[in-house]
Design a protein around this motif. Structure first.
Motif, PDB file in Angstrom:
ATOM      1  N   LEU A   1      22.188  70.899  59.908  1.00 46.20           N
ATOM      2  CA  LEU A   1      21.092  70.031  59.478  1.00 46.20           C
ATOM      3  C   LEU A   1      20.894  70.305  57.992  1.00 46.20           C
ATOM      4  CD1 LEU A   1      18.552  70.595  62.407  1.00 46.20           C
ATOM      5  CD2 LEU A   1      20.559  69.102  62.314  1.00 46.20           C
ATOM      6  N   ASP A   2      21.433  69.396  57.181  1.00 43.32           N
ATOM      7  CA  ASP A   2      21.409  69.622  55.740  1.00 43.32           C
ATOM      8  C   ASP A   2      20.141  69.007  55.144  1.00 43.32           C
ATOM      9  OD1 ASP A   2      22.281  70.509  53.269  1.00 43.32           O
ATOM     10  OD2 ASP A   2      23.549  68.751  52.911  1.00 43.32           O
ATOM     11  N   GLU A   3      19.663  69.612  54.077  1.00 50.36           N
ATOM     12  CA  GLU A   3      18.433  69.139  53.405  1.00 50.36           C
ATOM     13  C   GLU A   3      17.355  68.900  54.453  1.00 50.36           C
ATOM     14  OE1 GLU A   3      18.529  69.180  50.150  1.00 50.36           O
ATOM     15  OE2 GLU A   3      20.681  69.127  49.736  1.00 50.36           O
ATOM     16  N   SER A   4      17.126  69.900  55.286  1.00 49.61           N
ATOM     17  CA  SER A   4      16.261  69.683  56.447  1.00 49.61           C
ATOM     18  C   SER A   4      14.803  69.437  56.078  1.00 49.61           C
ATOM     19  CB  SER A   4      16.402  70.813  57.460  1.00 49.61           C
ATOM     20  OG  SER A   4      16.593  72.026  56.835  1.00 49.61           O
TER      21      SER A   4
ATOM     22  N   GLY B   1      24.548  74.734  45.271  1.00 43.45           N
ATOM     23  CA  GLY B   1      25.831  74.837  45.974  1.00 43.45           C
ATOM     24  C   GLY B   1      25.730  74.996  47.480  1.00 43.45           C
ATOM     25  N   LYS B   2      24.694  74.436  48.077  1.00 46.64           N
ATOM     26  CA  LYS B   2      24.528  74.586  49.534  1.00 46.64           C
ATOM     27  C   LYS B   2      25.648  73.891  50.327  1.00 46.64           C
ATOM     28  CE  LYS B   2      20.077  73.271  49.625  1.00 46.64           C
ATOM     29  NZ  LYS B   2      19.710  73.294  48.180  1.00 46.64           N
ATOM     30  N   THR B   3      26.155  72.766  49.804  1.00 46.60           N
ATOM     31  CA  THR B   3      27.184  72.034  50.568  1.00 46.60           C
ATOM     32  C   THR B   3      28.396  72.928  50.876  1.00 46.60           C
ATOM     33  OG1 THR B   3      26.485  70.081  49.347  1.00 46.60           O
ATOM     34  CG2 THR B   3      28.486  69.871  50.676  1.00 46.60           C
ATOM     35  N   PHE B   4      28.963  73.558  49.841  1.00 43.44           N
ATOM     36  CA  PHE B   4      30.131  74.402  50.085  1.00 43.44           C
ATOM     37  C   PHE B   4      29.772  75.648  50.890  1.00 43.44           C
ATOM     38  CE2 PHE B   4      32.184  72.098  46.463  1.00 43.44           C
ATOM     39  CZ  PHE B   4      33.191  71.546  47.237  1.00 43.44           C
TER      40      PHE B   4
END
Ligand code: ADP
Ligand code: MG
Length: 237
Positions: free
Chosen positions: A176-179, A78-81
């Protein structure tokens, strides 16, 4: 606080940094503690989300407190939210000042998926959430397009900035997502140039990752200020 420490231990939430805000006990606390608008709670209910996931419990209060966040939690947790929710709350409403938030994702597929999730949580509000597509990059002056949140791979943003079609000087939130994947795919230089183009001194940066290789730790150290580090479970599981 003792109570926070016990709660974090139970959920395997590890934090470091000064004055780390208390983790969320429930989504309802978004309203009682942070005056969250009802559209978000309505959308969460509609999505069938009953409880925040551990990363959401800790990262949401960190970003709502105006602190930078360096977060590591397993894929599917649930990192996106964990960043979309506090950033929507802090943007409050649509505005025409220019691009206000940028989410960088390692692949076009992940960018498209993030844009879809973001729109689900923003339903009922007029936020302009734009996925940077090939057409958009090729198009005329992107800087004239109303946009609250821009979601893209680093390559496309960097390209548009270089062609002077995109102004990132007003950006308030950079994620920076999924870095870890940004590094695996060799996108560091492009990420760097986007970080530089986001020149607003008041920018709040955050970094989300499924694993914490040294490359990611180094990047976090160089670009973040007084960040709170949040790790769910073990570092490289
Ligand atoms: P990650 O980025 O950590 O890999 P995602 O943000 O893609 O994970 O979320 C994985 C899935 O979990 C998505 O389908 C998302 O809609 C769902 N999800 C997110 N938060 C919650 C929650 N609080 N309760 C139930 N499901 C959730
Ligand atoms: Mg993700």
């Amino acid at each position: 606080l003792e109570r926070d420490a016990i709660f974090r231990k139970k959920l395997n939430i590890h934090v470091s940094g000064s004055n780390v805000p208390s983790p969320l006990q429930s989504f309802a606390e978004l309203k009682s503690r942070y005056k969250c608008k009802s559209y978000i709670l309505r959308n969460l209910a509609e999505l069938g989300f009953k409880e925040p996931t551990p990363i959401q419990r800790q990262a949401i209060p960190v970003l709502l407190s105006g602190r930078e966040c360096f977060a590591c939690a397993p894929t599917g947790s649930g990192k996106t939210f964990a960043f979309v929710c506090p950033i929507l709350m802090r943007l409050k409403r649509a505005s025409d000042v220019g691009v206000r938030a940028v989410f960088l994702c390692p692949t076009r597929e992940l960018a498209a998926q993030t844009a879809r999730e973001c729109k689900k949580l923003a339903r009922g509000k007029k936020f302009r959430i734009k996925l940077m597509t090939k057409q958009l990059v090729k198009g005329a002056d992107f800087s004239k397009l109303p946009c609250d949140i821009l979601i893209s791979t680093p390559f496309r943003v960097q390209f548009a900035v270089r062609k002077r079609k995109l102004d990132l000087s007003k950006v308030e939130f950079l994620v920076l997502d999924e870095s870890d994947k940004l590094f695996e795919l060799g996108l560091v230089k492009q990420v760097d140039s986007v970080v530089k183009a986001c020149s607003n001194p008041k920018i709040l940066r955050s970094l989300f990752s499924a694993t914490l290789p040294d490359t990611v730790e180094d990047l976090a150290r160089t670009i973040m200020h007084d960040a709170v580090r949040v790790i769910i479970g073990r570092k490289n599981s």
